[in-house]
Design a protein around this motif. Structure first.
Motif, short mmCIF file in Angstrom:
data_model
loop_
_atom_site.label_atom_id
_atom_site.label_comp_id
_atom_site.label_asym_id
_atom_site.label_seq_id
_atom_site.Cartn_x
_atom_site.Cartn_y
_atom_site.Cartn_z
N SER A 1 0.83 -1.20 0.00
CA SER A 1 0.00 0.00 0.00
C SER A 1 0.86 1.25 0.00
O SER A 1 1.99 1.24 0.49
N LEU A 2 0.29 2.30 -0.53
CA LEU A 2 0.87 3.64 -0.44
C LEU A 2 -0.22 4.56 0.08
O LEU A 2 -1.31 4.62 -0.50
N PHE A 3 0.09 5.26 1.16
CA PHE A 3 -0.85 6.23 1.71
C PHE A 3 -0.30 7.64 1.49
O PHE A 3 0.89 7.89 1.71
N ILE A 4 -1.17 8.52 1.07
CA ILE A 4 -0.81 9.93 0.90
C ILE A 4 -1.70 10.73 1.84
O ILE A 4 -2.93 10.72 1.70
N ARG A 5 -1.07 11.42 2.79
CA ARG A 5 -1.85 12.25 3.72
C ARG A 5 -1.94 13.67 3.18
O ARG A 5 -1.07 14.12 2.42
N ASP A 6 -2.98 14.36 3.59
CA ASP A 6 -3.16 15.77 3.21
C ASP A 6 -2.90 15.95 1.71
O ASP A 6 -2.02 16.72 1.29
N SER A 7 -3.62 15.22 0.93
CA SER A 7 -3.38 15.21 -0.52
C SER A 7 -3.56 16.61 -1.12
O SER A 7 -4.39 17.41 -0.67
N GLN A 8 -2.74 16.87 -2.12
CA GLN A 8 -2.71 18.17 -2.78
C GLN A 8 -3.02 18.00 -4.27
O GLN A 8 -2.76 16.93 -4.83
N PRO A 9 -3.50 19.04 -4.92
CA PRO A 9 -3.73 18.94 -6.37
C PRO A 9 -2.47 18.52 -7.13
O PRO A 9 -2.55 17.83 -8.15
N SER A 10 -1.31 18.90 -6.62
CA SER A 10 -0.06 18.54 -7.28
C SER A 10 0.25 17.05 -7.17
O SER A 10 1.15 16.54 -7.85
N ASP A 11 -0.50 16.34 -6.34
CA ASP A 11 -0.35 14.89 -6.24
C ASP A 11 -1.08 14.17 -7.38
O ASP A 11 -0.95 12.95 -7.54
N SER A 12 -1.84 14.91 -8.15
CA SER A 12 -2.59 14.31 -9.26
C SER A 12 -1.60 13.75 -10.29
O SER A 12 -0.80 14.49 -10.87
N ALA A 13 -1.65 12.46 -10.46
CA ALA A 13 -0.69 11.77 -11.33
C ALA A 13 -1.10 10.31 -11.40
O ALA A 13 -2.10 9.91 -10.80
N THR A 14 -0.33 9.53 -12.11
CA THR A 14 -0.51 8.08 -12.10
C THR A 14 0.53 7.47 -11.17
O THR A 14 1.71 7.82 -11.23
N THR B 1 17.38 -8.70 -12.44
CA THR B 1 16.00 -8.99 -12.80
C THR B 1 15.22 -7.69 -12.95
O THR B 1 15.29 -6.82 -12.08
N PRO B 2 14.49 -7.54 -14.04
CA PRO B 2 13.74 -6.29 -14.21
C PRO B 2 12.57 -6.19 -13.24
O PRO B 2 12.10 -7.18 -12.69
N LEU B 3 12.12 -4.97 -13.05
CA LEU B 3 10.95 -4.72 -12.24
C LEU B 3 9.70 -5.22 -12.94
O LEU B 3 9.61 -5.21 -14.17
N VAL B 4 8.73 -5.62 -12.15
CA VAL B 4 7.40 -5.95 -12.66
C VAL B 4 6.48 -4.84 -12.16
O VAL B 4 6.39 -4.59 -10.96
N PHE B 5 5.81 -4.18 -13.10
CA PHE B 5 4.98 -3.03 -12.76
C PHE B 5 3.50 -3.41 -12.68
O PHE B 5 3.03 -4.29 -13.41
N GLY B 6 2.78 -2.71 -11.83
CA GLY B 6 1.34 -2.73 -11.89
C GLY B 6 0.88 -1.84 -13.02
O GLY B 6 1.67 -1.14 -13.65
N LYS B 7 -0.43 -1.84 -13.26
CA LYS B 7 -0.97 -1.05 -14.37
C LYS B 7 -0.92 0.44 -14.08
O LYS B 7 -0.99 1.25 -15.00
N GLY B 8 -0.84 0.81 -12.81
CA GLY B 8 -0.88 2.21 -12.44
C GLY B 8 -2.29 2.66 -12.08
O GLY B 8 -3.26 2.21 -12.69
N THR B 9 -2.39 3.52 -11.08
CA THR B 9 -3.68 4.09 -10.67
C THR B 9 -3.64 5.58 -10.94
O THR B 9 -2.74 6.28 -10.47
N ARG B 10 -4.62 6.06 -11.71
CA ARG B 10 -4.71 7.49 -11.99
C ARG B 10 -5.43 8.19 -10.85
O ARG B 10 -6.55 7.83 -10.51
N LEU B 11 -4.75 9.15 -10.25
CA LEU B 11 -5.29 9.89 -9.11
C LEU B 11 -5.52 11.34 -9.49
O LEU B 11 -4.64 11.98 -10.08
N SER B 12 -6.68 11.84 -9.15
CA SER B 12 -6.96 13.27 -9.29
C SER B 12 -7.33 13.82 -7.93
O SER B 12 -8.24 13.28 -7.27
N VAL B 13 -6.65 14.87 -7.51
CA VAL B 13 -6.96 15.55 -6.25
C VAL B 13 -7.60 16.88 -6.61
O VAL B 13 -6.97 17.73 -7.26
N ILE B 14 -8.83 17.04 -6.20
CA ILE B 14 -9.62 18.19 -6.63
C ILE B 14 -9.54 19.29 -5.56
O ILE B 14 -9.82 19.05 -4.40
N ALA B 15 -9.16 20.49 -6.00
CA ALA B 15 -9.07 21.63 -5.07
C ALA B 15 -10.44 22.11 -4.64
O ALA B 15 -11.42 21.96 -5.37
#
Lengths: 112, 116
Positions: free
Chosen positions: A73-86, A98-112
């Motif tokens: 898990s990754l937790f982001i506290r006090d999220s900011q609009p600048s945290d909007s990313a994948t 050995t190469p990394l194995v990636f997840g698909k990515g989660t698109r996050l939008s933080v709305i002001a």
């Protein structure tokens, strides 16, 4: 079953909210666990890195690894609009180049 | 901090021509570099692992004669897209792992290739 599963979202939260992102995996050999942030049309940027199980905190970010459940898990506290990313989780075994194995990515939008 | 520089950031080329993308580690030595391709709103797809002084290891389904990789020094790997076609248009990203590294901390800025 894919090696790494991550909900692609999109996830939309209000500014100031606590964000919880997670990944599950199937390969018990994975030892290194990373979280990357990727802005549109840019390369990924390493946010957090954990070896084996445990918690790690850096500012507003906390990474957790539960190897018994094969869940990270990754937790982001006090999220900011600048945290909007994948946000991409990535992991690999403890073996050489050995190469990394990636997840698909989660698109996050933080709305002001 | 350590930086991986990827060049060019954007390129447009005509069908049938070749394009070279460079990936440089600026202040560390990278025995291994990785090349990825990323489609819009998708995750990174590993294309190949580039090892200094030896042949690259390509992932299944990636044509090694089309995507030529050269890792001639500990700070430079290149990806050449040969005889490019419109379906090769994509975002290509490299990463570098330092010699003692246990993290893949360093990614290039990415190269957006458009083949017209």
């Amino acid at each position: 079953q894919k090696e790494v599963e991550q909900d692609p979202g999109p996830l939309s939260v209000p500014e100031g909210a606590i964000v919880s992102l997670n990944c599950t995996y199937s390969n018990s050999a994975f030892q290194y666990f990373m979280w990357y942030r990727q802005y549109s049309r840019k390369g990924p940027e390493l946010l957090m890195y954990t070896y084996s199980s445990g918690n790690k905190e850096d500012g507003r970010f906390t990474a957790q690894v539960d190897k018994s459940s094969k869940y990270i898990s990754l937790f982001i506290r006090d999220s900011q609009p600048s945290d909007s990313a994948t946000y991409l989780c990535a992991m690999r075994p403890n073996s050489g180049n050995t190469p990394l194995v990636f997840g698909k990515g989660t698109r996050l939008s933080v709305i002001a | 901090g350590a930086v991986v520089s990827q060049h060019p950031s954007r390129v447009i080329c005509k069908s049938g021509t070749s394009v070279k993308i460079e990936c440089r580690s600026l202040d560390f030595q990278a025995t291994t570099m990785f090349w990825y391709r990323q489609f819009p709103k998708k995750s990174l797809m590993l294309m190949a692992t580039s090892n200094e002084g030896s042949k690259a290891t390509y992932e299944q389904g990636v044509e090694k004669d089309k995507f030529l990789i050269n890792h001639a020094s500990l700070t430079l790997s290149t990806l050449t897209v040969t005889s490019a076609h419109p379906e090769d248009s994509s975002f290509y990203i490299c990463s570098a792992r330092d010699m003692g590294g246990d993290t893949e901390a360093f990614f290039g800025q990415g190269t957006r290739l458009t083949v017209v």
